[in-house]
Design a protein around this motif. Structure first.
Motif, short mmCIF file in Angstrom:
data_model
loop_
_atom_site.label_atom_id
_atom_site.label_comp_id
_atom_site.label_asym_id
_atom_site.label_seq_id
_atom_site.Cartn_x
_atom_site.Cartn_y
_atom_site.Cartn_z
N CYS A 171 0.84 -1.19 0.00
CA CYS A 171 0.00 0.00 0.00
C CYS A 171 0.88 1.25 0.00
CB CYS A 171 -0.95 -0.02 1.19
SG CYS A 171 -1.89 1.50 1.40
N CYS A 187 -3.19 3.27 6.70
CA CYS A 187 -3.98 4.29 6.00
C CYS A 187 -5.42 4.19 6.47
CB CYS A 187 -3.88 4.10 4.49
SG CYS A 187 -4.55 2.54 3.88
N CYS A 192 -6.26 -1.84 5.39
CA CYS A 192 -4.93 -2.42 5.56
C CYS A 192 -4.69 -2.98 6.96
CB CYS A 192 -3.85 -1.38 5.25
SG CYS A 192 -3.65 -1.12 3.47
ZN ZN Z 1 -2.71 1.08 3.50
#
Ligand code: ZN
Length: 213
Positions: A171, A187, A192
């Motif tokens: 990511c 994030c 995630c």
């Molecule tokens: Zn992320």
């Protein structure tokens, strides 16, 4: 002021990302290069642009600033795009510990030097400045937020760096960790954070079942 943006990823999933600062949210309207993040970033695909039309800018601003007097012009859109791209480049420098390009710093300072959105106290008999807010003032407020942010966090990789990349390798989205403890790692927890927890859980379970010795 509401923070964060809604994104629709290529797979069609709608998800919310709060980058931790209004100026960073603004940069995520397409300011980051396509190769800045990993495949699981969840941003719309290559060529996506959140500031394609003057109305895109108007929509984003009117969700955040009351009393926008008139719709943005093409000229104002071009200015907004250059500010957006500069903030994105500076954010990458801050996250990765690189020295920023002086042209980006100059551009940011130029926008920040113009009049911004004045503060006002709620509860008065009339709304101060209603319908008279100019797009340039909102842009100045975004720029000033970025100046404060980058002045605070610096660029050269201090140990307590608050501009971070998402800890998921695939990511890597950049955000400002504004948590008190400075412990934000992801994030987004649904996107995630939970994925990483599941992976860690599986690894632990496998280690229990198949111990090394
Ligand atoms: Zn992320």
């Amino acid at each position: 002021m509401p923070q964060g943006n809604w994104f629709r990823s290529d797979s069609g999933t709608r998800w919310f990302f709060d980058a931790g600062a209004p100026s960073l949210d603004f940069a995520y309207l397409g300011g980051f290069p396509d190769d800045a993040f990993g495949p699981a970033s969840g941003l719309p695909g290559a060529g996506w642009d959140g500031l394609l039309l003057p109305a895109d800018l108007g929509d984003w601003l009117s969700e955040r600033y009351e009393g926008l007097g008139s719709a943005p012009t093409e000229r104002e859109l071009l200015d907004a795009r250059s500010l957006r791209d500069a903030i994105a480049r500076l954010a990458l420098c801050a996250a990765d510990g690189h020295t920023p390009d002086t042209r980006d710093v100059d551009l940011l300072n130029l926008y920040a030097a113009t009049p911004d959105v004045p503060p006002s106290l709620a509860g008065g008999s009339r709304q101060a400045g209603a319908g008279r807010l100019r797009v340039g003032q909102a842009m100045s407020s975004v720029a000033r937020d970025a100046v404060t942010l980058f002045s605070t966090v610096g660029f050269l990789g201090e140990a307590d760096r608050r501009i971070k990349r998402c800890a998921a390798d695939d990511c890597g989205l950049v955000f400002h960790d504004d948590s008190r403890a400075g412990s934000r790692r992801w994030c987004s927890m649904p996107k995630c954070g939970n994925r990483a927890k599941v992976r860690a859980h599986r690894a632990r379970a496998a280690a229990t079942r198949f111990p090394d010795n």
